[in-house]
Write a protein that holds these residues in place. Structure first.
Motif, short mmCIF file in Angstrom:
data_model
loop_
_atom_site.label_atom_id
_atom_site.label_comp_id
_atom_site.label_asym_id
_atom_site.label_seq_id
_atom_site.Cartn_x
_atom_site.Cartn_y
_atom_site.Cartn_z
N PHE A 1 -6.96 -4.27 4.04
CA PHE A 1 -6.78 -3.02 4.77
C PHE A 1 -6.90 -3.26 6.27
O PHE A 1 -7.87 -3.86 6.74
CB PHE A 1 -7.81 -1.99 4.31
N THR B 1 -6.64 0.64 -5.04
CA THR B 1 -6.08 0.71 -3.69
C THR B 1 -5.76 2.14 -3.31
O THR B 1 -6.04 2.60 -2.19
CB THR B 1 -4.80 -0.15 -3.60
N TYR C 1 -10.00 -7.62 -2.12
CA TYR C 1 -9.06 -6.53 -1.84
C TYR C 1 -9.40 -5.78 -0.55
O TYR C 1 -8.51 -5.22 0.10
CB TYR C 1 -9.03 -5.54 -3.01
N GLN D 1 0.83 -1.21 0.00
CA GLN D 1 0.00 0.00 0.00
C GLN D 1 0.86 1.26 0.00
O GLN D 1 0.52 2.26 -0.65
CB GLN D 1 -0.95 -0.02 1.19
N SER E 1 -2.06 0.39 -9.25
CA SER E 1 -2.99 0.00 -8.16
C SER E 1 -3.90 1.16 -7.78
O SER E 1 -4.03 1.55 -6.62
CB SER E 1 -2.20 -0.46 -6.92
#
Length: 271
Positions: free
Chosen positions: A224, A188, A220, A85, A185
């Motif tokens: 997190f 994200t 996905y 990330q 990405s």
């Protein structure tokens, strides 16, 4: 004779249709109209109870024998980015963010069509035309923003998120982005930037929509940290993803009348 909207929201159930997340399942939704002076209070209250907004409708899954779909939100204070990330943040450091009123543009629609044709050509939104797209963006009774991300060098629009502002967070209603930038990405990154938006506004949550165990489309979201799921009428810190199942069971969901009776409604009288 003067007609007024009913003070208490009226709830309805959709007819069963094929589930877009789990093959071979049928989905059904419990929904109510979002209208009138109390729209914001109703949206705030029901969002905390697992509902989502689509234009001027609030809905929540209410399938006959499946309870796999769970509303998900990130508790901003508990979020820590992973290495991947952080890489997504660096890859997209050349993007600029602009939040505007909910007004549809041709540039947004062109990006939306490119995104659908590349990623979701067989999805439920594949046939949306420019008028339906404009309705998705513009039909809102609450505080909504269109968050646009553009390439700082070229000015090209590369990502868009339709975002609601709630009393306790931001809700990502729908996002789309340039599919040709796969290595960036972008999906994200949009979530990561909304975590920052919530932090800047002093709001505790980022609402992500539904997480569905067993659905590759939704995998996905579980990546997190700080994730919470709405399970059994309350929010809980997400356990390891493998502890959640998508199995069928005839007692998975309560009868509709019981579901409606258990919904906590705000006082919608004029203030």
């Amino acid at each position: 004779m003067r007609h007024t909207l009913p003070l208490a929201p009226q709830f309805y159930v959709t007819a069963p249709q094929p589930c877009p997340y789990l093959s071979g399942r049928m989905e059904r939704k419990l929904f109510t109209a979002l209208q009138g002076d109390g729209a914001e209070r109703l949206n705030d209250s029901l969002s905390k109870q697992g509902f989502r907004r689509s234009q001027n409708v609030l809905y929540r899954p209410s399938c006959t024998d499946c309870a796999a779909c769970m509303s998900a939100r990130i508790r901003v204070a508990d979020f820590t980015p992973t290495k991947s990330q952080r890489r997504a943040l660096r890859r997209n450091s050349g993007l600029t963010r602009k939040a505007t009123s909910p007004w549809a543009t041709e540039e947004q629609f062109d990006l939306f069509r490119h995104y659908l044709d590349s990623r979701h050509a067989d999805g439920g939104m594949a046939d949306m035309d420019v008028f339906e797209f404009a309705a998705m963006i513009e039909e809102t009774q609450i505080r909504t923003r269109v968050v646009e991300y553009a390439d700082a060098e070229t000015g090209d629009l590369v990502a868009v998120c339709l975002t609601d502002i709630l009393e306790d967070g931001v809700s990502m209603v729908y996002s789309f982005y340039e599919p040709d930038r796969e290595k960036h990405s972008l999906g994200t990154y949009i979530i990561l930037d909304h975590i920052q938006i919530a932090q800047e506004a002093g709001l505790p949550f980022v609402y992500l929509g539904y997480w569905v165990p067993g659905s590759p489309k939704m995998g996905y979201k579980s990546k997190f940290s700080g994730l919470e799921l709405y399970v059994g009428g309350q929010w809980e810190k997400m356990r390891p993803a493998e502890e959640y199942g998508a199995e069928l069971h005839p007692l998975s969901t309560d009868p509709i009348a019981e579901q409606v009776a258990n919904i906590s409604l705000p006082d919608l009288r004029d203030r």
